[in-house]
Design an enzyme around this catalytic site. Structure first.
Site, PDB file in Angstrom:
ATOM      1  N   LYS A   1     -97.208  69.188 -23.465  1.00 43.54           N
ATOM      2  CA  LYS A   1     -97.400  70.628 -23.376  1.00 43.54           C
ATOM      3  C   LYS A   1     -97.633  71.216 -24.756  1.00 43.54           C
ATOM      4  CE  LYS A   1     -94.374  71.485 -19.376  1.00 43.54           C
ATOM      5  NZ  LYS A   1     -95.351  72.123 -18.478  1.00 43.54           N
TER       6      LYS A   1
ATOM      7  N   ARG B   1     -93.258  66.561  -8.836  1.00 48.58           N
ATOM      8  CA  ARG B   1     -93.609  66.068  -7.505  1.00 48.58           C
ATOM      9  C   ARG B   1     -93.402  64.561  -7.402  1.00 48.58           C
ATOM     10  NH1 ARG B   1     -99.547  68.502  -8.255  1.00 48.58           N
ATOM     11  NH2 ARG B   1     -98.275  69.883  -9.544  1.00 48.58           N
TER      12      ARG B   1
HETATM   13  N1  BES Z   1     -92.276  72.316 -14.947  1.00 50.55           N
HETATM   14  C1  BES Z   1     -93.654  72.578 -14.869  1.00 50.55           C
HETATM   15  C2  BES Z   1     -93.977  73.865 -14.119  1.00 50.55           C
HETATM   16  C3  BES Z   1     -93.539  75.139 -14.779  1.00 50.55           C
HETATM   17  C4  BES Z   1     -94.348  75.753 -15.722  1.00 50.55           C
HETATM   18  C5  BES Z   1     -92.356  75.740 -14.427  1.00 50.55           C
HETATM   19  C6  BES Z   1     -93.949  76.931 -16.304  1.00 50.55           C
HETATM   20  C7  BES Z   1     -91.954  76.926 -15.002  1.00 50.55           C
HETATM   21  C8  BES Z   1     -92.764  77.524 -15.949  1.00 50.55           C
HETATM   22  C9  BES Z   1     -94.371  71.433 -14.159  1.00 50.55           C
HETATM   23  O1  BES Z   1     -93.823  70.182 -14.317  1.00 50.55           O
HETATM   24  C10 BES Z   1     -95.749  71.380 -14.706  1.00 50.55           C
HETATM   25  O2  BES Z   1     -95.889  71.143 -15.874  1.00 50.55           O
HETATM   26  N2  BES Z   1     -96.736  71.632 -13.855  1.00 50.55           N
HETATM   27  C11 BES Z   1     -98.098  71.654 -14.256  1.00 50.55           C
HETATM   28  C12 BES Z   1     -98.901  70.967 -13.194  1.00 50.55           C
HETATM   29  C13 BES Z   1    -100.321  70.711 -13.587  1.00 50.55           C
HETATM   30  C14 BES Z   1    -100.385  69.648 -14.652  1.00 50.55           C
HETATM   31  C15 BES Z   1    -101.085  70.278 -12.361  1.00 50.55           C
HETATM   32  C16 BES Z   1     -98.512  73.107 -14.384  1.00 50.55           C
HETATM   33  O3  BES Z   1     -98.078  73.927 -13.576  1.00 50.55           O
HETATM   34  O4  BES Z   1     -99.242  73.420 -15.324  1.00 50.55           O
HETATM   35 ZN    ZN Z   2     -94.502  69.192 -16.076  1.00 47.23          ZN
END
Ligand code: BES
Ligand code: ZN
Ligand code: ZN
Length: 486
Positions: free
Chosen positions: A263, A337
């Site tokens: 990230k 997931r």
């Molecule tokens: N934990 C994150 C989702 C999240 C983001 C929760 C911001 C709370 C605040 C999750 O694991 C994630 O990173 N999801 C990605 C999925 C994508 C790579 C398809 C996302 O939402 O960007």
């Molecule tokens: Zn994630």
């Protein structure tokens, strides 16, 4: 916050509060207070507070009037919580150490009185563990509330509500703790300590046991971290013997760096609360166990840390889940997931639940869709979805139903494996739900709650300060009461 009951106002009370319905100042108030309230434009709207000073029995007393809205409002209990919360918000660091709450001027039921106390206690919660240099005016001073004039039955109603408050606070504590303190093993230990003596039966799976069970998806997420992964199952058997349990499953990513699909740095610290779903589950088990819920419930947390070391999984890797289905890992940041896939499957094989509800801070797309007002609800079963929506409306932990279906499901087909862990950019929260649904057996009633926008708040809200909200615990508690205990 210590809350006790008394027959008469403590004679040394310097801070006294009354709950006031909309446009109905008690006639017994001194003129300075009632005129002062008018001058303050106080009308008793929910959460409004007016403060004045009077002399009673030779002592100057500070008197607060907390607005609770119309007596016949649909959201009466939520409004009463707001009244209690407003008092806590105003006086928590005021220098006052004790509040005398005089309920004799209102006309509340025991449940409604307990709602005021619940709002007060929840809004007063703070985690000051790591603050060693607070200035006096930043320090919490208010520590006791003495309730007088409470209607009959308030003590009993409060005993139950206090157990729920403890569950909410425990969830907040878990969400607030940083990832160097709270990781899979220490998460398990906190829960063990908190549930000790409640009769909740605890089962923990370690890496070796999960390996044996073939949980390649969950283990793949954890393999880039120095911290071992865990599954934590907490089982309450307060219901009829032999009746299948309802299962609550939580995403417990104790830190989500994104893994190799790392990230961006800005805001990454927020990902300490990527275990918010697991916190809902653990907090709910505390609430249910401590109020002695007459229900069979199992709460399961999938606990991993998502980190990018030399052993981390790579984009393109194919993993085999416990269900036997294979997954192409396109993006290692779509890890929640993967964790839930194995936990959901194990949950069904181990406990044969009658219904499953999962909670997860699963997708950033959920925030884009619903903001911080409601969680997204996805379900294969209308009755289950309606029960959850109803619990949400009653407790203020609101949710909004989102669609699922075969056209969305197609979007996660993979050319090399049974599925891939991300779809296209569009409908990101829905394709995440579709992924989870592929691990639900024979149409077991299942609901997925994406709480990405709800676990944490950048500003104070209805019954919380900024930070961890405890969203979801009250929803689960109400859902269990309405569907299993009545
Ligand atoms: N934990 C994150 C989702 C999240 C983001 C929760 C911001 C709370 C605040 C999750 O694991 C994630 O990173 N999801 C990605 C999925 C994508 C790579 C398809 C996302 O939402 O960007
Ligand atoms: Zn994630
Ligand atoms: Zn995540």
């Amino acid at each position: 916050m210590q809350i006790t009951f008394a027959d008469t106002l403590p004679t040394d009370a310097t801070l006294i509060a009354h709950v006031v319905d909309r446009d109905s100042l008690p006639g017994t108030l001194e003129r300075t207070l009632s005129e002062g309230a008018k001058a303050n434009r106080f009308r008793g709207t929910p959460g409004q507070v007016s403060e004045g000073y009077v002399e009673r029995d030779g002592k100057v007393r500070r008197v607060a009037l907390a607005g609770a809205g119309a007596a016949d409002a649909d959201e009466r209990e939520a409004n009463l919580e707001k009244a209690g919360a407003a008092l806590a918000g105003k006086y928590l660091c005021s220098g006052e150490t004790a509040l005398a709450l005089d309920l004799s001027t209102g006309d509340l039921s025991a449940e409604q009185a307990a709602a005021v106390l619940l709002g007060l206690r929840l809004r007063a919660w703070r985690w000051d563990e790591y603050r060693t240099m607070q200035k006096d005016e930043q320090k919490k001073t208010l520590s006791t509330v003495t309730v007088v004039g409470a209607p009959d039955g308030t003590r009993e109603a409060w005993t139950t509500a206090a157990a729920v408050a403890e569950g909410v606070e425990f969830a907040r504590e878990l969400v607030t703790e940083p990832a160097n303190i709270l990781y899979p093993e220490s998460f398990v230990e906190r829960c063990r300590e908190r549930l000790e003596g409640t009769g909740v039966e605890i089962v923990v799976l370690d890496d070796a046991e999960m390996e044996k069970l073939g949980m390649g998806a969950l283990l793949g997420v954890g393999q880039g971290s120095a911290k071992p992964s865990r599954i934590l199952a907490m089982r309450l058997t307060g219901g009829a013997q032999g009746e299948k349990p309802v299962a609550f499953v939580g995403k417990g990513v104790t830190f989500d760096s994104g893994g190799i699909s790392i990230k961006p740095g800005a805001g990454m610290e927020d990902m300490k609360w990527d275990m918010g779903g697991a916190a809902v589950v653990a907090g709910s088990m505390v609430a249910l166990a401590k109020r002695g819920a007459k229900a069979n419930v199992v709460g399961i947390c999938g606990l991993v840390e998502n980190m990018p070391d030399g052993n981390a999984q790579r984009p393109g890797d194919v993993v085999t889940t416990m269900s036997g289905q294979t997954v192409e890992v396109i993006n290692t940041d779509a890890e929640g997931r993967l964790v839930l896939a194995d936990v959901l499957h194990w949950c069904q094989k181990t406990y044969q639940p009658q219904r499953i509800v999962d909670f997860a801070t699963l997708t950033g797309a959920m925030l884009i869709a619903l903001g911080h007002e409601q969680a997204g609800l996805f379900s294969n079963d209308d009755a289950l979805a309606d029960d959850l929506l109803s619990a949400g409306r009653q407790t203020g932990d609101k949710m909004w139903r989102m669609p699922i279906g075969p056209a969305y499901d197609k979007l996660i087909d993979s050319p090399i494996a049974d599925m891939k862990n991300v779809g296209p950019r569009v409908a990101g929260s829905i394709t995440a739900a579709q992924f989870l649904q592929r691990f639900i057996l024979d149409s077991t009633p299942w609901a997925h709650c994406d709480i990405a926008g709800m676990a944490w708040s950048d500003k104070p809200g209805r019954t919380w300060d900024k930070g961890a909200t405890g969203y979801g615990v009250r929803l689960v508690d109400r859902f269990v009461r309405d569907t299993l205990e009545s």
